[in-house]
Enzyme design. Structure first.
Site, mmCIF file in Angstrom:
data_model
loop_
_atom_site.group_PDB
_atom_site.id
_atom_site.type_symbol
_atom_site.label_atom_id
_atom_site.label_comp_id
_atom_site.label_asym_id
_atom_site.label_seq_id
_atom_site.Cartn_x
_atom_site.Cartn_y
_atom_site.Cartn_z
ATOM 1 N N TRP A 176 -9.393 7.350 -8.078
ATOM 2 C CA TRP A 176 -10.579 7.620 -8.892
ATOM 3 C C TRP A 176 -10.350 7.231 -10.345
ATOM 4 O O TRP A 176 -11.239 6.664 -10.993
ATOM 5 C CB TRP A 176 -10.992 9.092 -8.772
ATOM 6 C CG TRP A 176 -11.901 9.280 -7.604
ATOM 7 C CD1 TRP A 176 -11.561 9.695 -6.346
ATOM 8 C CD2 TRP A 176 -13.300 8.981 -7.558
ATOM 9 N NE1 TRP A 176 -12.661 9.679 -5.528
ATOM 10 C CE2 TRP A 176 -13.744 9.266 -6.239
ATOM 11 C CE3 TRP A 176 -14.213 8.529 -8.491
ATOM 12 C CZ2 TRP A 176 -15.070 9.076 -5.857
ATOM 13 C CZ3 TRP A 176 -15.543 8.347 -8.112
ATOM 14 C CH2 TRP A 176 -15.951 8.621 -6.804
ATOM 15 N N TRP A 234 -15.868 10.956 -13.207
ATOM 16 C CA TRP A 234 -15.023 10.668 -12.043
ATOM 17 C C TRP A 234 -14.560 11.928 -11.324
ATOM 18 O O TRP A 234 -14.315 11.915 -10.119
ATOM 19 C CB TRP A 234 -13.812 9.823 -12.452
ATOM 20 C CG TRP A 234 -12.932 10.413 -13.516
ATOM 21 C CD1 TRP A 234 -13.060 10.244 -14.865
ATOM 22 C CD2 TRP A 234 -11.796 11.266 -13.330
ATOM 23 N NE1 TRP A 234 -12.075 10.940 -15.533
ATOM 24 C CE2 TRP A 234 -11.282 11.579 -14.608
ATOM 25 C CE3 TRP A 234 -11.158 11.800 -12.212
ATOM 26 C CZ2 TRP A 234 -10.164 12.388 -14.805
ATOM 27 C CZ3 TRP A 234 -10.035 12.614 -12.397
ATOM 28 C CH2 TRP A 234 -9.555 12.895 -13.671
ATOM 29 N N TRP A 265 2.092 1.658 -3.515
ATOM 30 C CA TRP A 265 1.026 2.232 -4.357
ATOM 31 C C TRP A 265 0.995 3.751 -4.200
ATOM 32 O O TRP A 265 0.852 4.498 -5.177
ATOM 33 C CB TRP A 265 -0.342 1.654 -3.962
ATOM 34 C CG TRP A 265 -0.801 0.487 -4.782
ATOM 35 C CD1 TRP A 265 -0.888 -0.804 -4.377
ATOM 36 C CD2 TRP A 265 -1.244 0.510 -6.145
ATOM 37 N NE1 TRP A 265 -1.361 -1.590 -5.406
ATOM 38 C CE2 TRP A 265 -1.598 -0.818 -6.501
ATOM 39 C CE3 TRP A 265 -1.379 1.521 -7.099
ATOM 40 C CZ2 TRP A 265 -2.069 -1.153 -7.772
ATOM 41 C CZ3 TRP A 265 -1.853 1.184 -8.366
ATOM 42 C CH2 TRP A 265 -2.188 -0.128 -8.685
ATOM 43 N N GLU A 294 0.833 -1.209 0.000
ATOM 44 C CA GLU A 294 0.000 0.000 0.000
ATOM 45 C C GLU A 294 0.869 1.262 0.000
ATOM 46 O O GLU A 294 0.538 2.265 -0.646
ATOM 47 C CB GLU A 294 -0.934 0.002 1.209
ATOM 48 C CG GLU A 294 -1.971 -1.110 1.194
ATOM 49 C CD GLU A 294 -2.848 -1.058 -0.039
ATOM 50 O OE1 GLU A 294 -3.417 0.018 -0.330
ATOM 51 O OE2 GLU A 294 -2.952 -2.089 -0.737
ATOM 52 N N TRP A 301 -20.477 10.950 -20.330
ATOM 53 C CA TRP A 301 -20.912 10.837 -18.933
ATOM 54 C C TRP A 301 -22.309 11.416 -18.767
ATOM 55 O O TRP A 301 -22.710 12.332 -19.497
ATOM 56 C CB TRP A 301 -19.941 11.582 -18.020
ATOM 57 C CG TRP A 301 -18.515 11.117 -18.111
ATOM 58 C CD1 TRP A 301 -17.504 11.698 -18.826
ATOM 59 C CD2 TRP A 301 -17.941 9.971 -17.460
ATOM 60 N NE1 TRP A 301 -16.331 10.991 -18.668
ATOM 61 C CE2 TRP A 301 -16.574 9.925 -17.835
ATOM 62 C CE3 TRP A 301 -18.448 8.988 -16.615
ATOM 63 C CZ2 TRP A 301 -15.712 8.932 -17.385
ATOM 64 C CZ3 TRP A 301 -17.590 7.994 -16.158
ATOM 65 C CH2 TRP A 301 -16.242 7.974 -16.542
ATOM 66 N N ASN A 348 -10.640 1.881 2.802
ATOM 67 C CA ASN A 348 -10.137 1.840 1.426
ATOM 68 C C ASN A 348 -10.977 0.960 0.503
ATOM 69 O O ASN A 348 -11.243 1.323 -0.648
ATOM 70 C CB ASN A 348 -8.682 1.366 1.397
ATOM 71 C CG ASN A 348 -8.070 1.512 0.017
ATOM 72 O OD1 ASN A 348 -8.024 2.594 -0.534
ATOM 73 N ND2 ASN A 348 -7.628 0.412 -0.566
#
Length: 490
Positions: free
Chosen positions: A399, A376, A294, A291, A323, A358
């Protein structure tokens, strides 16, 4: 993790330490270098409320910063370093503020740690130019990552676009360099003359605040959180981290975002207890380290592709996705009234606490972008405006992953089923009942689909605002059409 100190090497000039998102004295590269190079030091923090508003910074995060600055001011006072706290509307005024302080205290050198976002980079470039024009040195240091952006590259010398090979090379670099946590500096013998007039009686900002008191900001409490997580939770992290009803995550992200903790401190604390976890990919320790990597990956991406911090998707073809624009649907999602219990529980947790588990961030982001097919960026901005740990690189990266617009993202044809996700990660509905009080009496059998409960008419809870099966097909078609246009098909 102790409070050992680095001895300052006195030189003939005094300096300015400019704090931003690095509100700590331990393992702060710029602060430690400033103390080594200067005979005396002044520190400054500059608030910019209009810029915060433009960046959708959550009022709870600003309250956390405000409280932490009070602690930092006292810590620096113990080092005989006065901390000035200034406020300007936005970044455009900051270079002149820095020059004014430098001139007032006859300082010769400004120190700070790098920030990678577009606006912050432009601010620092303008500050550097103004200082150079006035014969003032300006030194910026890599501090925000364990391995600095630009260091993790492919064999061809390019930045990685995919996480797994990035992690492999990151680990190779870490093993060969083993970055250490740097101790706090040694106090200066004397306070800078006239330094006492720098001390502010209390930190106040012209910005809305939301109470953050449940997040301690004193040094020992934060370090204790890190230690206790490593000692008590890391071993089972890989088994428990996806279950929101279980207290299995670190909850350290707010401290990393504003710099109360450094990622090096986190890795150091982890390896102190699990020294072999780098070579144990199935372990809880490696899972938590993953993590952290990341987090670094998203920062490296933002440096390599600055468009990411300028409201642009990584994958150009996704600009053509059509969208939906529905204020009512967006509001239902924001308020936790979608009729999907796991989504609604997560969104209410965010609204009330400024934090979200998360796994739930992935579920709610997928729901907005795929089930509701809402852009988004609407979700990204909402999260930033609510999260105490709102961070552009990680938030944008998450996102764009969920929306299938980023690098190494969730393929657009894989769409989370919110009901299935709820059944898998909150099987008994414990988390749901904590936040969606209307469902507290619904039996386990129906907790994820309460509209099927025979007594559903008695519930003050909405039915699903979309049908997932048809919404999934609509989303896949929208992305498929956009990609076909990109590939030259009609």
């Amino acid at each position: 993790m102790g409070m050992t100190t680095v001895k300052a090497q006195e030189h003939e000039y005094t300096g300015l330490m400019w704090f931003r998102v690095d509100l700590r004295t331990v393992d702060n590269t710029a602060l430690i270098e400033a103390c080594r190079r200067c005979s005396n030091l002044v520190a400054i923090y500059i608030a910019s409320p209009e810029q915060w508003h433009e960046h959708n910074v959550a009022p709870m995060q600003i309250d956390l910063i405000r409280r932490r600055l009070g602690v930092l001011q006292q810590q620096l006072a113990n080092f005989n370093i006065p901390l000035i706290i200034e406020e300007v509307p936005d970044y455009s005024q900051i270079p002149q503020v820095i020059l004014n302080v430098v001139s007032k205290y006859n300082l010769r050198h400004v120190f700070c740690n790098k920030q990678f976002e577009w606006n912050e980079t432009q601010r620092d470039n303008e500050t550097a130019q103004l200082l150079m024009n006035n014969q003032i040195k300006f030194s910026v240091f890599d501090d925000a990552c364990v391995v600095a952006p630009g260091k993790v590259l492919t064999q061809k010398g390019d930045p990685f676009k995919v996480f797994t090979p990035f992690r492999r090379e990151w680990l190779n670099i870490y093993r060969s360099t083993s970055p250490n946590v740097q101790p706090a500096p040694e106090p200066f013998r004397n306070r800078l003359q006239r330094g006492n007039d720098c001390i502010s009686p209390a930190v106040q900002f012209s910005y809305p605040l939301k109470e953050s008191a449940c997040w301690p900001v004193d040094e020992e409490a934060v370090r204790q959180r890190l230690r206790m997580f490593c000692e008590e939770k890391v071993s089972a992290y890989h088994q428990q981290r996806d279950y929101p009803a279980v207290d299995g995550t670190s909850c350290l992200s707010p401290y990393l975002v504003i710099g109360v903790l450094s990622p090096r401190q986190c890795v150091s604390a982890l390896l102190e207890i699990f020294p072999g976890c780098l070579d144990e990919p199935e372990s809880g320790g490696f899972c938590w380290l993953n993590e952290i990597i990341w987090r670094e990956f998203y920062r490296h991406l933002m440096v390599a592709w600055p468009k990411i911090s300028r409201n642009q998707p990584f994958l150009e073809w996704t600009r053509r996705v059509h969208w939906e624009e529905s204020e009512s649907m967006l509001r239902a999602w924001q308020q936790g009234l979608t009729g999907y219990p796991i989504v609604d529980a997560a969104m209410r947790q965010l609204r009330d606490t400024g934090w979200m588990h998360n796994r739930l961030r992935m579920i709610t982001a997928s729901f907005l972008t795929k089930d509701l097919l809402i852009h988004w960026q609407a979700g990204e901005q909402w999260f930033m405006s609510q999260l105490i740990d709102g961070d552009l690189a990680a938030n944008n990266g998450g996102w764009q992953w969920a929306a299938s617009t980023g690098t190494d993202a969730q393929p657009y044809f894989r769409v989370f089923n919110p009901t299935t996700q709820g059944k898998r990660f909150d099987p008994e509905g414990r988390f749901i009942r904590t936040w969606v009080h209307e469902l507290k009496d619904v039996p386990d059998k129906y907790i994820h689909q309460p509209y099927l409960w025979p007594q559903a008419d008695s519930l003050d809870y909405p039915e699903p605002i979309v049908d997932h099966k048809s919404a999934r097909l609509r989303a896949i078609e929208a992305f498929k059409s956009a990609k076909a246009f990109k590939d030259g098909a009609r």
